[in-house]
Design an enzyme around this catalytic site. Structure first.
Site, PDB file in Angstrom:
ATOM      1  N   HIS A  95       0.859  -1.189   0.000  1.00 21.13           N
ATOM      2  CA  HIS A  95       0.000   0.000   0.000  1.00 21.13           C
ATOM      3  C   HIS A  95       0.897   1.243   0.000  1.00 21.13           C
ATOM      4  CE1 HIS A  95      -2.923   2.977   1.329  1.00 21.13           C
ATOM      5  NE2 HIS A  95      -3.848   2.130   0.928  1.00 21.13           N
ATOM      6  N   GLU A 143      -3.898   2.481  -6.965  1.00 23.84           N
ATOM      7  CA  GLU A 143      -4.297   3.633  -6.151  1.00 23.84           C
ATOM      8  C   GLU A 143      -3.308   4.773  -6.365  1.00 23.84           C
ATOM      9  OE1 GLU A 143      -6.692   2.283  -2.378  1.00 23.84           O
ATOM     10  OE2 GLU A 143      -4.561   2.244  -1.943  1.00 23.84           O
TER      11      GLU A 143
HETATM   12  O1  G3P Z   1      -6.676   1.221   0.408  1.00 23.91           O
HETATM   13  C1  G3P Z   1      -7.695   2.124   0.119  1.00 23.91           C
HETATM   14  C2  G3P Z   1      -7.325   3.508   0.418  1.00 23.91           C
HETATM   15  O2  G3P Z   1      -5.980   3.834   0.274  1.00 23.91           O
HETATM   16  C3  G3P Z   1      -8.198   4.505  -0.260  1.00 23.91           C
HETATM   17  O3  G3P Z   1      -8.407   5.491   0.689  1.00 23.91           O
HETATM   18  O4  G3P Z   1      -9.711   7.136   1.881  1.00 23.91           O
HETATM   19  O5  G3P Z   1      -9.220   7.456  -0.538  1.00 23.91           O
HETATM   20  O6  G3P Z   1     -10.838   5.693   0.179  1.00 23.91           O
HETATM   21  P1  G3P Z   1      -9.611   6.502   0.532  1.00 23.91           P
END
Ligand code: G3P
Length: 225
Positions: A95, A143
């Protein structure tokens, strides 16, 4: 052969309202949600909470991180054997908030395959997606770090990168999840329309006024596409 076609991972991170006693309460609320076949809904917990997997047997509890070690003399690590004994069959890895060296990732993917642990490997761009899907990762979680925790979703801000990630990963047989900034059903649907097999969400669910209601809406939106 996987039975699930859509994946929704709720990353609990380390918010006060999603850890320790509060984390347990949140899981209790989530356990009341009925999830239709075809969908895998996983809950990614910090190391100190993964024993909740023993209480919430029917739910897919995941670890936020795992190390490439079996049981043994490995101080401070999270062993694959401990996960297995707890009934945990999956983990996030790499992550943006817990980045790893490629060599560690390779070793972890290899041992996880042997142990039957599903790794949801996070990447920050299409190049990393290609590198790790080529390495054999079954699940790539894209991400963009700059959008994590914000209000602009990955599906709104990076549609062409999602398409690229899906294209390179499909070529190597990996499924793609996308995450960052997902806040509403439109963001969820758009992610699936762009070719993702699922999503990762943290703040959009955990920090919302009614997390369980929100999760229910997101599951429905994900399956509607
Ligand atoms: O692993 C999921 C996370 O990093 C996404 O965070 O708060 O943008 O939904 P968020």
């Amino acid at each position: 052969m996987l039975m699930e076609e859509r994946f929704l991972l709720v990353n609990f991170k380390q918010y006060e309202r999603s850890t320790l006693k509060q984390g347990e309460k949140l899981l209790e609320k989530f356990s009341e949600i009925t999830v239709k076949g075809g969908a895998f809904v996983g809950y990614s917990l910090p190391a100190y909470d993964i024993r909740l997997a023993e209480k919430f047997r029917g739910m897919n509890i995941l670890a936020q991180h795992v190390d490439p070690v079996p049981a043994g003399a490995f101080t401070g690590k999270i062993s694959m054997d401990a996960l297995t004994q707890l009934g945990i069959r999956g983990s996030l890895l790499n992550h943006s908030e817990r980045r790893l060296d490629p060599e560690v990732i390779e070793n972890t993917l290899r041992l996880a395959k042997e142990k039957g642990i599903r790794i949801f490997l996070c990447v920050e761009n299409a190049e990393e997606a290609e590198k790790y899907s080529r390495m054999g990762a079954s699940f790539i979680s894209y991400e963009p770090p700059e959008l994590i925790g914000g209000d602009v979703s990955v599906s709104t801000a990076r549609p062409s990168v999602i398409r690229d990630v899906v294209r390179v990963c499909t070529a190597h047989g990996s499924k793609v999840l996308v995450g960052a900034g997902i806040k509403n059903e439109r963001d969820v649907k758009r992610s699936i329309e762009l070719g993702a097999s699922g999503i990762l969400v943290a703040s959009g669910i955990v920090l919302s006024e009614s997390p369980a209601e929100k999760l229910g809406e997101f599951i429905k939106a994900m399956l509607a596409e």
